[in-house]
Structures are given as C-alpha cells and as structure tokens.
Scaffold this active site. Structure first.
Site, PDB file in Angstrom:
ATOM      1  N   GLY A  76       0.835  -1.207   0.000  1.00 48.03           N
ATOM      2  CA  GLY A  76       0.000   0.000   0.000  1.00 48.03           C
ATOM      3  C   GLY A  76       0.862   1.247   0.000  1.00 48.03           C
TER       4      GLY A  76
ATOM      5  N   ASP B 239       0.450  -8.954   1.882  1.00 50.20           N
ATOM      6  CA  ASP B 239      -0.590  -8.086   1.316  1.00 50.20           C
ATOM      7  C   ASP B 239      -1.556  -8.925   0.486  1.00 50.20           C
ATOM      8  OD1 ASP B 239      -1.931  -5.818  -0.153  1.00 50.20           O
ATOM      9  OD2 ASP B 239      -0.354  -4.683   0.843  1.00 50.20           O
TER      10      ASP B 239
ATOM     11  N   THR C 150      -6.214  -2.940  -1.777  1.00 50.37           N
ATOM     12  CA  THR C 150      -5.978  -1.569  -2.282  1.00 50.37           C
ATOM     13  C   THR C 150      -4.511  -1.368  -2.652  1.00 50.37           C
ATOM     14  OG1 THR C 150      -5.705  -0.821   0.009  1.00 50.37           O
ATOM     15  CG2 THR C 150      -7.853  -0.445  -1.010  1.00 50.37           C
TER      16      THR C 150
ATOM     17  N   ASP D   9      -4.337 -12.831   2.936  1.00 47.64           N
ATOM     18  CA  ASP D   9      -5.316 -11.985   3.617  1.00 47.64           C
ATOM     19  C   ASP D   9      -5.141 -12.184   5.123  1.00 47.64           C
ATOM     20  OD1 ASP D   9      -7.682 -10.948   4.774  1.00 47.64           O
ATOM     21  OD2 ASP D   9      -8.695 -11.152   2.840  1.00 47.64           O
TER      22      ASP D   9
ATOM     23  N   LEU E 230      -0.023  -2.841   9.122  1.00 44.55           N
ATOM     24  CA  LEU E 230      -0.604  -1.726   8.358  1.00 44.55           C
ATOM     25  C   LEU E 230      -1.766  -2.168   7.477  1.00 44.55           C
ATOM     26  CD1 LEU E 230       2.222  -0.533   9.166  1.00 44.55           C
ATOM     27  CD2 LEU E 230       2.260   0.577   6.954  1.00 44.55           C
TER      28      LEU E 230
ATOM     29  N   TYR F  13     -14.455   1.260  10.103  1.00 45.99           N
ATOM     30  CA  TYR F  13     -13.037   1.631  10.184  1.00 45.99           C
ATOM     31  C   TYR F  13     -12.697   2.163  11.576  1.00 45.99           C
ATOM     32  CZ  TYR F  13      -8.644   3.978   8.767  1.00 45.99           C
ATOM     33  OH  TYR F  13      -7.333   4.405   8.655  1.00 45.99           O
TER      34      TYR F  13
ATOM     35  N   LYS G  99     -10.601   0.037  14.227  1.00 50.29           N
ATOM     36  CA  LYS G  99      -9.270   0.479  14.693  1.00 50.29           C
ATOM     37  C   LYS G  99      -9.261   0.666  16.207  1.00 50.29           C
ATOM     38  CE  LYS G  99      -6.766   1.055  10.867  1.00 50.29           C
ATOM     39  NZ  LYS G  99      -5.414   0.553  10.649  1.00 50.29           N
TER      40      LYS G  99
ATOM     41  N   THR H 137      -2.116  11.464   5.920  1.00 47.27           N
ATOM     42  CA  THR H 137      -0.771  11.407   5.341  1.00 47.27           C
ATOM     43  C   THR H 137      -0.901  11.323   3.821  1.00 47.27           C
ATOM     44  OG1 THR H 137      -0.054  10.268   7.345  1.00 47.27           O
ATOM     45  CG2 THR H 137       1.415  10.128   5.449  1.00 47.27           C
TER      46      THR H 137
HETATM   47  P1  NAD Z   1      -3.513   1.671   1.581  1.00 50.67           P
HETATM   48  O1  NAD Z   1      -4.916   1.332   1.254  1.00 50.67           O
HETATM   49  O2  NAD Z   1      -2.673   2.297   0.508  1.00 50.67           O
HETATM   50  O3  NAD Z   1      -2.734   0.401   2.121  1.00 50.67           O
HETATM   51  C1  NAD Z   1      -3.332  -0.634   2.838  1.00 50.67           C
HETATM   52  C2  NAD Z   1      -2.700  -1.933   2.393  1.00 50.67           C
HETATM   53  O4  NAD Z   1      -3.245  -3.014   3.148  1.00 50.67           O
HETATM   54  C3  NAD Z   1      -2.952  -2.256   0.915  1.00 50.67           C
HETATM   55  O5  NAD Z   1      -1.768  -2.689   0.319  1.00 50.67           O
HETATM   56  C4  NAD Z   1      -4.006  -3.380   0.975  1.00 50.67           C
HETATM   57  O6  NAD Z   1      -3.975  -4.213  -0.153  1.00 50.67           O
HETATM   58  C5  NAD Z   1      -3.611  -4.069   2.262  1.00 50.67           C
HETATM   59  N1  NAD Z   1      -4.708  -4.811   2.895  1.00 50.67           N
HETATM   60  C6  NAD Z   1      -5.943  -4.357   3.201  1.00 50.67           C
HETATM   61  N2  NAD Z   1      -6.660  -5.300   3.810  1.00 50.67           N
HETATM   62  C7  NAD Z   1      -5.866  -6.409   3.885  1.00 50.67           C
HETATM   63  C8  NAD Z   1      -6.051  -7.719   4.404  1.00 50.67           C
HETATM   64  N3  NAD Z   1      -7.199  -8.095   4.975  1.00 50.67           N
HETATM   65  N4  NAD Z   1      -5.015  -8.588   4.316  1.00 50.67           N
HETATM   66  C9  NAD Z   1      -3.836  -8.217   3.739  1.00 50.67           C
HETATM   67  N5  NAD Z   1      -3.610  -6.985   3.236  1.00 50.67           N
HETATM   68  C10 NAD Z   1      -4.625  -6.097   3.302  1.00 50.67           C
HETATM   69  O7  NAD Z   1      -3.563   2.637   2.863  1.00 50.67           O
HETATM   70  P2  NAD Z   1      -2.390   3.436   3.594  1.00 50.67           P
HETATM   71  O8  NAD Z   1      -2.703   4.870   3.518  1.00 50.67           O
HETATM   72  O9  NAD Z   1      -1.071   2.949   3.134  1.00 50.67           O
HETATM   73  O10 NAD Z   1      -2.624   2.985   5.094  1.00 50.67           O
HETATM   74  C11 NAD Z   1      -1.806   2.032   5.736  1.00 50.67           C
HETATM   75  C12 NAD Z   1      -2.224   1.903   7.188  1.00 50.67           C
HETATM   76  O11 NAD Z   1      -2.078   3.144   7.859  1.00 50.67           O
HETATM   77  C13 NAD Z   1      -3.693   1.490   7.352  1.00 50.67           C
HETATM   78  O12 NAD Z   1      -3.797   0.570   8.414  1.00 50.67           O
HETATM   79  C14 NAD Z   1      -4.386   2.774   7.696  1.00 50.67           C
HETATM   80  O13 NAD Z   1      -5.529   2.565   8.486  1.00 50.67           O
HETATM   81  C15 NAD Z   1      -3.304   3.514   8.472  1.00 50.67           C
HETATM   82  N6  NAD Z   1      -3.525   4.965   8.383  1.00 50.67           N
HETATM   83  C16 NAD Z   1      -3.200   5.650   7.238  1.00 50.67           C
HETATM   84  C17 NAD Z   1      -3.461   7.014   7.176  1.00 50.67           C
HETATM   85  C18 NAD Z   1      -3.124   7.832   5.961  1.00 50.67           C
HETATM   86  O14 NAD Z   1      -3.431   9.020   5.933  1.00 50.67           O
HETATM   87  N7  NAD Z   1      -2.483   7.284   4.943  1.00 50.67           N
HETATM   88  C19 NAD Z   1      -4.043   7.666   8.266  1.00 50.67           C
HETATM   89  C20 NAD Z   1      -4.374   6.928   9.393  1.00 50.67           C
HETATM   90  C21 NAD Z   1      -4.095   5.577   9.456  1.00 50.67           C
END
Ligand code: NAD
Ligand code: UDP
Length: 311
Positions: free
Chosen positions: A10, A31, A35, A56, A72, A144, A148, A174
């Site tokens: 991700g 992964d 997404t 998964d 993550l 969500y 969390k 972010t």
């Molecule tokens: P993203 O969607 O780009 O990445 C999430 C990744 O997790 C993806 O690669 C997806 O394929 C994988 N994934 C989802 N469900 C899965 C499952 N059941 N099994 C295996 N893989 C799975 O999102 P991101 O922005 O990179 O966020 C990463 C983490 O950081 C998340 O947990 C998110 O909640 C947390 N977060 C991000 C932000 C932000 O602004 N980017 C803010 C708060 C929290």
C-alpha cells in the site's frame, strides 16, 4: 532484523518496506492487494532481502524468526473501507488478532498503525492521546473507526495479559508518492482532478479542516516508535499540526498546477465527516524527539510530480 510488514504494497507500507530494506533489514511483506499495488513494490521484489507473501490477514499465517511486525493492512480511504465494511471490520479485528498471535509466538515486537479516526468527530481540538473521542458506532465510518479502536483494545489486552511487546501509533492524514490515483482521499483526488482538467470536488462547504503529513515524516516517526528503548508503547499521535481547511487545500493545489482548467465544485458532505482534525504532538516530541519537517507546499510539489508521471 527480520521484519514483517502487513499492507506492505500500500501507500504507507511500500515506503516503510523500502526504508527498512535500505537500513539493512530483511523484510517480509504480506498483502492481499485489496488496495495495494504491485507498482509500489516493483523496485523491491528483485531484492533478495525482500519477500512477498500474498495473503489476507483475516486468515491466520505462519512466519518464523520474526523480530518485529508492523501491522498496516487495512483499507484506509473512506470509499475503499466503506465498499465492504464487514471486510474492513474483520481486517482490523480478526487481522490484528492473527498478527498479535504471530508476534506472541515469535516473541516479536508489534506496532499497530492506528488512526486519528479513533477520535471521530472530535469535540476537543487539537486532539491529545488522552482524548477518548466522539465516534458514531453505527455510522458508515464505524467499520473503520470502531475496527481500529477495537484493534487498539486487543493490542493493550495482549500487552496486559501476555506481556506482548506492543507499540501503537495514531496516524493523521498522510499523503505523498505511491498513493493510488483512485484512492479517493482528498489530496490524491484534488491533484489528479487538477491534472486531468476535471473539477475539484469539495464535499460540503470546504470549511472542515485537516492536518496533512508528508509520508517521509511518518515513516521516520513509525521507525523511531518501533525502536524506542524507553518502553514507550503509546498510543502516540503522528501527524503534522499545520491545519488547513479543505477549501484552502483545493486552492493551493490549483495554484500549484497553473495550467489546469479545473474549477472548484461543491458536493454533498458525507455522513459523519469530521469537522476538524489536528494532532497534539507533544507526546511524540517528548518521548521520541520527533516532529514532522515537511511543509505542505514542498510535500505537494513532490506529490504532484509523482502524479504527473503516472497519469
Ligand atoms: P492503503 O490502502 O494504501 O494500504 C493498505 C494496504 O493493506 C494495501 O496494500 C491493501 O492491499 C492491504 N490490505 C488491506 N486489507 C488487507 C487484508 N485483509 N489482508 C492483507 N492486506 C490487506 O492505505 P495506507 O494509507 O497505506 O494505510 C496504511 C495503514 O495506515 C492502514 O492501516 C491505515 O488505516 C493507516 N492509516 C493511514 C493514514 C493515511 O493518511 N495514509 C491515516 C491513518 C491511518
Ligand atoms: N474531501 C473532499 N473532496 C474529495 C475527497 C475528500 O472535499 O474529493 C474531504 C472529505 O469530505 C474530508 C476531507 O476532505 O472532509 C478529508 O477526506 P479524506 O477522505 O482524505 O480523509 P478523512 O480525513 O476524511 O479520513
């Protein structure tokens, strides 16, 4: 060290994997590509210190000899996490449970990527970690937010019951390279819309605020948190306290893409959309000597460059 990163394909995870490899670690990326994108890890798959496991996290997994785990995996943008809300809740709850079991078996330290969404639509501003939040438990964001929150609960209960070595980071909005152009979050939407001469879609009147953190600052903070020797387990906020309205962000993006023919249009505000959000980062400063360095304008330049290349 041998380090597992779930969600490693991700946006955030791909930057984290890259940094950990550059620092000489062996990285196992888990992964399911819900997404995540292969393009984000193309540079890493050739590296013999990088292993990709397509899996998964709702299903248990076995990986041996782990020193650290970063959890993550979870869809993070509202349209993606709302598409299949039961999957999202299961990823946070059952997924975290599986990862905690794995960390326990390996005697590994485990860090949870939590979120500012645990504060919901906050009534305290800026948000310190001591604030318990204002979340609608039956709304469309709850899969969500409550997922969390429950994951945080599990982490702390594993810590209390099994002495599992945990760390919890609450991440605020972010942005940066490797975001999916179809991600649906505000920064990627506005930039891709401006580059494609489509109108920028402000939800509501644009007076709601967010505080935008550049990806490099977050990755630095997460690694500091994981490796802090003070046994500081969190939860700790990680975000950039510079606060902007969504309208200001739209105007900034348009000003930075002067050739764009796009205009700003206003659409309905989604249900339970938080009105304001800004991290109190005093705890991260005190415990980790961390604070974000990247100003929004500079971070947006890097992000616009990235989207110009891929669109
Ligand atoms: P993203 O969607 O780009 O990445 C999430 C990744 O997790 C993806 O690669 C997806 O394929 C994988 N994934 C989802 N469900 C899965 C499952 N059941 N099994 C295996 N893989 C799975 O999102 P991101 O922005 O990179 O966020 C990463 C983490 O950081 C998340 O947990 C998110 O909640 C947390 N977060 C991000 C932000 C932000 O602004 N980017 C803010 C708060 C929290
Ligand atoms: N938003 C917007 N237009 C968009 C996408 C989002 O006005 O095209 C708004 C959204 O309603 C929210 C803010 O921008 O108020 C941040 O949304 P995002 O999805 O990036 O993250 P959130 O902080 O809501 O999880």
């Amino acid at each position: 060290m041998k380090i597992l990163v779930t969600g490693g394909a991700g946006f955030v995870g791909s930057h984290l994997c890259k940094k950990l490899i550059e620092s000489g670690n062996e990285v196992v990326c888990v992964d399911n590509f819900y997404t995540g994108r292969k393009e984000n890890i193309n540079d890493l798959v050739e590296n013999d210190k990088f292993e990709l496991i397509e899996h998964d996290i709702i299903d248990p997994l076995t990986v041996d000899n782990l020193d650290q785990v970063y959890n993550l995996a979870c869809p993070a943008s509202p349209p993606h996490y709302q598409k299949d809300p039961i999957f999202t809740a299961k990823t946070s709850f059952v997924g975290s449970l599986n990862l905690l079991e794995l960390a326990k078996k390996n005697n590994a330290r485990i860090l949870q990527a939590s979120t500012s969404e645990v504060y919901g639509d906050p009534k305290i501003h800026p948000q310190p970690e001591t604030y318990w939040g204002n979340v609608n438990p039956v709304g469309i964001r709850a899969c969500y937010d409550e997922g969390k929150r429950c994951a945080e609960t599990l982490f702390f209960d594993y810590h209390r019951k099994y002495d599992t070595d945990i760390r919890v980071v609450r991440i605020f909005n972010t942005y940066g390279p490797n975001m999916d152009p179809r991600d649906g979050r505000v920064v990627s939407n506005f930039i891709t819309q401006a580059l494609k001469n489509e109108d920028l879609t402000i939800y509501g009147d644009g007076s709601q605020t967010r505080s935008f953190q550049f990806i490099d600052d977050l990755v630095e903070g997460m690694i500091l948190m994981m490796n802090n020797k003070k046994e500081f387990i969190g939860p700790v906020n990680m975000g950039n306290p510079d606060e902007f309205t969504v309208k200001e962000l739209a105007e900034k993006v348009l000003a930075m893409i002067p050739e764009s023919q796009s205009k700003i249009i206003f659409e309905d505000l989604p249900q339970d959309d938080p009105k304001q959000r800004k991290p109190d980062i005093a705890l991260a400063k005190e415990k980790l000597d961390w604070e974000p360095k990247m100003k929004l304008e500079k971070g947006l330049i890097k992000t616009i460059d990235y989207f110009r290349k891929i669109i």
